[in-house]
Write a protein that holds these residues in place. Structure first.
Motif, PDB file in Angstrom:
ATOM      1  N   PHE A 155       0.837  -1.197   0.000  1.00  0.00           N
ATOM      2  CA  PHE A 155       0.000   0.000   0.000  1.00  0.00           C
ATOM      3  C   PHE A 155       0.875   1.252   0.000  1.00  0.00           C
ATOM      4  O   PHE A 155       2.059   1.220   0.336  1.00  0.00           O
ATOM      5  N   ILE A 156       0.254   2.374  -0.371  1.00  0.00           N
ATOM      6  CA  ILE A 156       0.891   3.686  -0.382  1.00  0.00           C
ATOM      7  C   ILE A 156       0.332   4.497   0.779  1.00  0.00           C
ATOM      8  O   ILE A 156      -0.883   4.486   1.021  1.00  0.00           O
ATOM      9  N   THR A 157       1.181   5.193   1.512  1.00  0.00           N
ATOM     10  CA  THR A 157       0.674   6.137   2.514  1.00  0.00           C
ATOM     11  C   THR A 157       0.716   7.544   1.917  1.00  0.00           C
ATOM     12  O   THR A 157       1.731   7.971   1.374  1.00  0.00           O
ATOM     13  N   PHE A 158      -0.397   8.251   2.023  1.00  0.00           N
ATOM     14  CA  PHE A 158      -0.498   9.637   1.556  1.00  0.00           C
ATOM     15  C   PHE A 158      -0.759  10.497   2.792  1.00  0.00           C
ATOM     16  O   PHE A 158      -1.823  10.437   3.396  1.00  0.00           O
ATOM     17  N   ILE A 159       0.230  11.284   3.172  1.00  0.00           N
ATOM     18  CA  ILE A 159       0.128  12.141   4.356  1.00  0.00           C
ATOM     19  C   ILE A 159      -0.531  13.453   3.925  1.00  0.00           C
ATOM     20  O   ILE A 159       0.108  14.303   3.308  1.00  0.00           O
ATOM     21  N   ILE A 160      -1.819  13.598   4.217  1.00  0.00           N
ATOM     22  CA  ILE A 160      -2.573  14.752   3.709  1.00  0.00           C
ATOM     23  C   ILE A 160      -2.634  15.897   4.728  1.00  0.00           C
ATOM     24  O   ILE A 160      -3.155  16.954   4.428  1.00  0.00           O
ATOM     25  N   GLY A 161      -2.107  15.660   5.922  1.00  0.00           N
ATOM     26  CA  GLY A 161      -2.129  16.703   6.940  1.00  0.00           C
ATOM     27  C   GLY A 161      -0.928  17.617   6.854  1.00  0.00           C
ATOM     28  O   GLY A 161       0.120  17.260   6.324  1.00  0.00           O
ATOM     29  N   ALA A 162      -1.071  18.812   7.352  1.00  0.00           N
ATOM     30  CA  ALA A 162       0.009  19.785   7.531  1.00  0.00           C
ATOM     31  C   ALA A 162      -0.552  20.904   8.388  1.00  0.00           C
ATOM     32  O   ALA A 162      -1.757  21.182   8.359  1.00  0.00           O
ATOM     33  N   THR A 163       0.301  21.564   9.140  1.00  0.00           N
ATOM     34  CA  THR A 163      -0.171  22.555  10.109  1.00  0.00           C
ATOM     35  C   THR A 163      -0.912  23.715   9.454  1.00  0.00           C
ATOM     36  O   THR A 163      -1.920  24.183   9.966  1.00  0.00           O
ATOM     37  N   HIS A 164      -0.419  24.163   8.300  1.00  0.00           N
ATOM     38  CA  HIS A 164      -0.967  25.369   7.675  1.00  0.00           C
ATOM     39  C   HIS A 164      -1.527  25.092   6.281  1.00  0.00           C
ATOM     40  O   HIS A 164      -1.058  24.199   5.566  1.00  0.00           O
ATOM     41  N   ILE A 251       5.917  16.925  -1.556  1.00  0.00           N
ATOM     42  CA  ILE A 251       5.210  17.980  -2.285  1.00  0.00           C
ATOM     43  C   ILE A 251       5.277  19.286  -1.500  1.00  0.00           C
ATOM     44  O   ILE A 251       4.906  19.334  -0.315  1.00  0.00           O
ATOM     45  N   TRP A 252       5.717  20.356  -2.177  1.00  0.00           N
ATOM     46  CA  TRP A 252       5.939  21.637  -1.520  1.00  0.00           C
ATOM     47  C   TRP A 252       5.109  22.734  -2.190  1.00  0.00           C
ATOM     48  O   TRP A 252       5.115  22.864  -3.406  1.00  0.00           O
ATOM     49  N   GLY A 253       4.417  23.520  -1.370  1.00  0.00           N
ATOM     50  CA  GLY A 253       3.616  24.633  -1.862  1.00  0.00           C
ATOM     51  C   GLY A 253       4.248  25.965  -1.527  1.00  0.00           C
ATOM     52  O   GLY A 253       5.199  26.402  -2.159  1.00  0.00           O
ATOM     53  N   GLY A 254       3.721  26.645  -0.481  1.00  0.00           N
ATOM     54  CA  GLY A 254       4.211  27.964  -0.118  1.00  0.00           C
ATOM     55  C   GLY A 254       5.571  27.977   0.542  1.00  0.00           C
ATOM     56  O   GLY A 254       6.213  29.012   0.640  1.00  0.00           O
ATOM     57  N   THR A 255       6.022  26.800   1.029  1.00  0.00           N
ATOM     58  CA  THR A 255       7.359  26.671   1.614  1.00  0.00           C
ATOM     59  C   THR A 255       8.264  25.939   0.626  1.00  0.00           C
ATOM     60  O   THR A 255       7.782  25.321  -0.321  1.00  0.00           O
ATOM     61  N   GLY A 286       4.584  28.222   6.576  1.00  0.00           N
ATOM     62  CA  GLY A 286       3.229  28.074   6.074  1.00  0.00           C
ATOM     63  C   GLY A 286       2.302  29.149   6.604  1.00  0.00           C
ATOM     64  O   GLY A 286       2.534  29.723   7.671  1.00  0.00           O
ATOM     65  N   LEU A 287       1.224  29.415   5.847  1.00  0.00           N
ATOM     66  CA  LEU A 287       0.249  30.449   6.203  1.00  0.00           C
ATOM     67  C   LEU A 287      -1.158  29.874   6.145  1.00  0.00           C
ATOM     68  O   LEU A 287      -1.389  28.808   5.563  1.00  0.00           O
ATOM     69  N   GLU A 288      -2.104  30.600   6.727  1.00  0.00           N
ATOM     70  CA  GLU A 288      -3.498  30.135   6.748  1.00  0.00           C
ATOM     71  C   GLU A 288      -4.228  30.409   5.438  1.00  0.00           C
ATOM     72  O   GLU A 288      -5.315  29.894   5.207  1.00  0.00           O
ATOM     73  N   GLN A 289      -3.635  31.219   4.564  1.00  0.00           N
ATOM     74  CA  GLN A 289      -4.195  31.454   3.244  1.00  0.00           C
ATOM     75  C   GLN A 289      -3.102  31.975   2.330  1.00  0.00           C
ATOM     76  O   GLN A 289      -2.068  32.470   2.784  1.00  0.00           O
ATOM     77  N   CYS A 290      -3.325  31.834   1.024  1.00  0.00           N
ATOM     78  CA  CYS A 290      -2.371  32.356   0.052  1.00  0.00           C
ATOM     79  C   CYS A 290      -2.381  33.884   0.126  1.00  0.00           C
ATOM     80  O   CYS A 290      -3.447  34.504  -0.012  1.00  0.00           O
ATOM     81  N   LEU A 292      -1.618  36.063  -1.986  1.00  0.00           N
ATOM     82  CA  LEU A 292      -2.075  36.681  -3.229  1.00  0.00           C
ATOM     83  C   LEU A 292      -3.430  36.147  -3.694  1.00  0.00           C
ATOM     84  O   LEU A 292      -3.972  36.617  -4.695  1.00  0.00           O
ATOM     85  N   GLY A 293      -3.930  35.149  -2.986  1.00  0.00           N
ATOM     86  CA  GLY A 293      -5.267  34.635  -3.278  1.00  0.00           C
ATOM     87  C   GLY A 293      -5.372  33.595  -4.367  1.00  0.00           C
ATOM     88  O   GLY A 293      -6.445  33.009  -4.554  1.00  0.00           O
ATOM     89  N   HIS A 294      -4.284  33.322  -5.107  1.00  0.00           N
ATOM     90  CA  HIS A 294      -4.416  32.387  -6.235  1.00  0.00           C
ATOM     91  C   HIS A 294      -3.976  30.954  -5.901  1.00  0.00           C
ATOM     92  O   HIS A 294      -4.438  30.009  -6.517  1.00  0.00           O
ATOM     93  N   PHE A 295      -3.080  30.791  -4.946  1.00  0.00           N
ATOM     94  CA  PHE A 295      -2.588  29.492  -4.486  1.00  0.00           C
ATOM     95  C   PHE A 295      -2.037  28.639  -5.636  1.00  0.00           C
ATOM     96  O   PHE A 295      -2.208  27.428  -5.678  1.00  0.00           O
ATOM     97  N   LYS A 296      -1.382  29.315  -6.588  1.00  0.00           N
ATOM     98  CA  LYS A 296      -0.840  28.602  -7.751  1.00  0.00           C
ATOM     99  C   LYS A 296       0.240  27.603  -7.364  1.00  0.00           C
ATOM    100  O   LYS A 296       0.452  26.607  -8.075  1.00  0.00           O
ATOM    101  N   CYS A 297       0.953  27.842  -6.262  1.00  0.00           N
ATOM    102  CA  CYS A 297       2.061  26.969  -5.885  1.00  0.00           C
ATOM    103  C   CYS A 297       1.603  25.536  -5.666  1.00  0.00           C
ATOM    104  O   CYS A 297       2.372  24.590  -5.874  1.00  0.00           O
TER     105      CYS A 297
END
Length: 312
Positions: A155-164, A251-255, A286-290, A292-297
């Motif tokens: 099986f694959i584990t997908f860690i979908i949690g993160a603080t922000h 997988i990395w978004g805003g950080t 990490g932040l509670e929202q993007c 710039l509002g677009h969350f393209k990252c």
């Protein structure tokens, strides 16, 4: 939690260099799992509600040296009041601020966080042994009690949690990635992402098993240790998975791993996923929202590289 797991090589290498020394570790109650079974540790201390009580317990131990791997106001007070000789981790706050403010990558150190932690004990003649981080699971849990029969083998584990928020991928993208994976998937995360997990589970059916908010950290780490491969965001459990040398899609978004110095450490197979944007990184933690509002990252990350890595 991610920062603390990267301190484990320091404790291990200290003990190897000075096998007769007592090595104690102080951390918060919620992070005790990382060190409570560590064989290199003499004693684990947990922060008390009142800092004065913590300082009293430290004084009672009559330590010869403090290795300060946090370098914050609390540890500064502890060092000042106890007057115990110390060596302190250098956070390099100014360079990180410049890198965030002006997106100038030349200000970012190329050193991994583990190696920067190790610098605090170099004067002792302690060297990095080049081995992975350490996590010692409390017991050998029964996988049949944690997972349904369909997920007992591979099986694959997908860690979908993160603080922000800016560290977490939107549900529709997680669903798209999972649809492309040809193995059963276990969702891991805390109660804060339970609603996300329920939406993902509803879209994918029996391919996905949701454990979010229903098992503790140690049990989650056990499942990671038994997984075929791991997918995760910039969060503690994803970094802990590196202790088991599991192929990891990070997988990395805003950080960014470059800013924090926490790219996958001493594992044989990993994929770092993130897209270049002029606004990225937008924060260290990490932040509670993007902003710039677009969350393209996160929204613009294509699923194919992740799916191909997991299925290959």
């Amino acid at each position: 939690m991610g920062d603390i797991i990267y301190t484990t090589p320091v404790v291990r290498c200290l003990k190897q260099r000075f096998p007769d020394a007592e090595i104690h570790f102080l951390t918060k109650e919620q992070f005790k799992y990382i060190y409570q079974n560590n064989p290199y540790l003499t004693k684990l201390h947990l922060l008390k509600p009142r800092l004065f009580d913590t300082i009293s317990s430290i004084k009672a131990e009559q330590f010869d040296l403090i290795i300060d791997l946090h370098n914050n106001l609390r540890t500064s007070i502890i060092k000042a009041v106890t007057r115990i000789p110390s060596s302190t981790y250098k956070k390099d706050r100014i360079h990180k601020w410049l890198a965030l403010k002006f997106k100038w990558s030349r200000f970012i150190s190329s050193k991994h966080l583990v190696d920067r932690y190790m610098d605090t004990v170099k004067f002792f003649g302690v060297e990095n042994d080049g081995k992975p981080i350490d996590y010692y699971i409390s017991k050998n849990y029964d996988i049949q009690e944690l997972l349904p029969p369909s997920h007992h083998q591979k099986f694959i584990t997908f860690i979908i949690g993160a603080t922000h928020f800016t560290k977490r991928m939107p549900n529709n993208q997680i669903i798209e990635i999972c649809r492309g994976i040809n193995l059963p998937i276990v969702l891991l995360g805390g109660a804060d992402v339970k609603e996300n997990a329920l939406e993902i589970k509803a879209a994918l059916g029996d391919q996905v098993y949701d454990t979010c908010g229903s098992i503790n950290l140690d049990q989650s780490v056990f499942l990671v240790s038994k997984a075929h491969k791991v997918i995760g965001f910039d969060t503690g459990l994803t970094h802990i998975s590196e202790a088991f040398n599991k192929p990891l899609a990070s997988i990395w978004g805003g950080t960014t791993p470059e800013l924090l110095g926490v790219s996958p450490y001493q594992i044989s197979d990993s994929l770092i996923v993130g897209i270049e944007l002029p606004c990225r990184p937008c924060s260290k933690f990490g932040l509670e929202q993007c902003p710039l509002g677009h969350f393209k990252c996160m929204k613009n990350i294509p699923p194919d590289p992740i799916v191909n890595f997991i299925n290959s």
